[in-house]
Design an enzyme around this catalytic site. Structure first.
Site, short mmCIF file in Angstrom:
data_model
loop_
_atom_site.label_atom_id
_atom_site.label_comp_id
_atom_site.label_asym_id
_atom_site.label_seq_id
_atom_site.Cartn_x
_atom_site.Cartn_y
_atom_site.Cartn_z
N ASP A 1 18.96 -26.11 53.13
CA ASP A 1 18.02 -25.63 52.13
C ASP A 1 17.25 -24.42 52.69
OD1 ASP A 1 16.87 -26.49 49.37
OD2 ASP A 1 15.07 -26.22 50.59
N TRP A 2 15.93 -24.44 52.65
CA TRP A 2 15.14 -23.33 53.18
C TRP A 2 15.36 -23.16 54.67
CZ3 TRP A 2 12.41 -19.09 52.31
CH2 TRP A 2 12.06 -18.79 50.99
N TRP B 1 14.88 -25.80 38.94
CA TRP B 1 13.98 -26.34 39.98
C TRP B 1 12.71 -25.49 40.09
CZ3 TRP B 1 11.88 -29.86 42.72
CH2 TRP B 1 11.25 -29.58 43.95
N ASP C 1 36.72 8.37 57.20
CA ASP C 1 35.81 7.76 58.17
C ASP C 1 36.58 6.80 59.08
OD1 ASP C 1 33.87 6.42 59.59
OD2 ASP C 1 32.66 5.90 57.85
N HIS D 1 32.99 10.29 58.74
CA HIS D 1 31.85 9.37 58.80
C HIS D 1 30.54 10.05 58.44
CE1 HIS D 1 29.51 5.92 60.11
NE2 HIS D 1 28.80 6.70 60.90
#
Length: 345
Positions: free
Chosen positions: A116-117, A155, A224, A253
């Protein structure tokens, strides 16, 4: 209620944590982290609306395998102090707290365990301290890049409508197999709505808005040898809203060095940028891919298999004992600033 560095804080009474089922770990507090002086912080990392109690089943497995564990409670959760004002909770505050904790304890060879967090915050930590992290154990989380499922918005709206967030009931609905006493343990840190600001505000801190008010123009140097063309095209799909891509065939690049200042018509996107004519082409909308996968359960067998993969070959070291645990795993999970402590070094 106290004020620390001008921030209003409250502390959950210790008697709320007496005789919690399956959680007899001795707490340790850190009160002098640089920038967080005076705030009591508990040193795995949890998510919302849980606390380090979530790791009570995993900690003994890690310890039995000879590892050392740090299971912190984030500010606003568990036995850590809690800000009273919503404005004091920020993504940066939580992340810097975790980094300060890691540096204060000077832990190394870290296995980051997050859910989760714990992932939204924790997975950013190796960027700040790359030499300290060795392995990741990632469970049901995501990157904070604006991609969230529709269920997540439900939620967030629920938290907005319920200032006195019914944390125990939320956990019970998600984990119907838990006992009444275990559900009460999740409620323990938050006796009133005043103590629930941290869990309630967390959904507001998730990065969800990837909109950009203007138009994106991308010039790709097709020769590049460093980044290449494919990564740039992949990057173009990340930008939301209107985006125009121009391939500069002769450029390498350093695309800027192929600009011909005296020939405006050769300037990348001359037609759009120099003449503000961005409506001549269509739009490309960003595709949203959910990073949230199906739920899975953590069994002792899975834990043991994970531990074996962690490399029992790691040389044993002597650790100063700072808790009633003899050894533990290096766990820094994003979401707790209280810890049943023992970290790998």
């Amino acid at each position: 209620m106290d004020f620390v560095n001008g921030v209003q804080i409250i502390r959950t009474p210790d008697d709320r944590f007496i005789n919690l089922p399956g959680y007899d770990f001795k707490p340790h507090y850190v009160e002098n982290l640089k920038g967080y002086e005076g705030i009591r912080v508990y040193l795995c990392i949890h998510g919302d609306p849980t606390w380090s109690y979530l790791y009570r089943k995993m900690i003994p497995v890690f310890v039995k395998a000879g590892k050392r564990v740090i299971a912190p409670d984030l500010i606003g959760f568990g036995r850590s102090d809690k800000f009273v004002q919503e404005k004091d909770y920020t993504f940066h505050m939580h992340r810097e707290m975790l980094l300060s904790l890691i540096r204060y304890l000077d832990i190394k060879n870290i296995t980051l365990v997050c859910q989760d967090w714990g992932g939204l915050l924790g997975l950013t930590l190796p960027v700040g301290e790359p030499s300290r992290f060795k392995q990741l154990l990632v469970m049901n989380t995501g990157f904070g890049v604006g991609h969230v499922p529709d269920t997540w918005y439900a939620w967030r709206n629920f938290c907005r409508r319920n200032p006195d967030l019914p944390i125990g009931k939320v956990i019970q609905k998600a984990c119907p197999h838990l006992t009444h006493q275990e559900i009460q343990a999740y409620d323990a840190p938050h006796p009133t709505a005043l103590y629930k600001v941290g869990p309630r505000i967390f959904p507001e801190l998730v990065p969800t808005d990837t909109t950009f008010p203007g138009v994106v123009y991308m010039a790709i140097g097709m020769k590049d040898p460093v980044i290449g063309v494919a990564p740039m095209h992949s990057m173009s799909k990340i930008f939301p809203g209107k985006i125009f891509v121009e391939e500069v065939e002769e450029a390498g690049h350093f695309v800027q060095e192929w600009v011909k200042p005296k020939k405006a018509k050769d300037f990348p996107f001359n037609k759009y940028i120099l003449h503000n004519n961005e409506n001549n082409q269509g739009e490309r909308q960003m595709l949203h891919n959910s990073t949230y996968g199906p739920s899975s359960t953590w069994g002792e067998g899975q834990a043991k298999r994970f531990i074996s993969r962690l490399g029992r070959a790691t040389e044993a070291r002597t650790h100063e004992r700072r808790s009633n645990l003899s050894k533990t795993v290096d766990i820094c999970r994003p979401s707790s600033m209280r810890h049943s402590r023992e970290a790998a070094e």
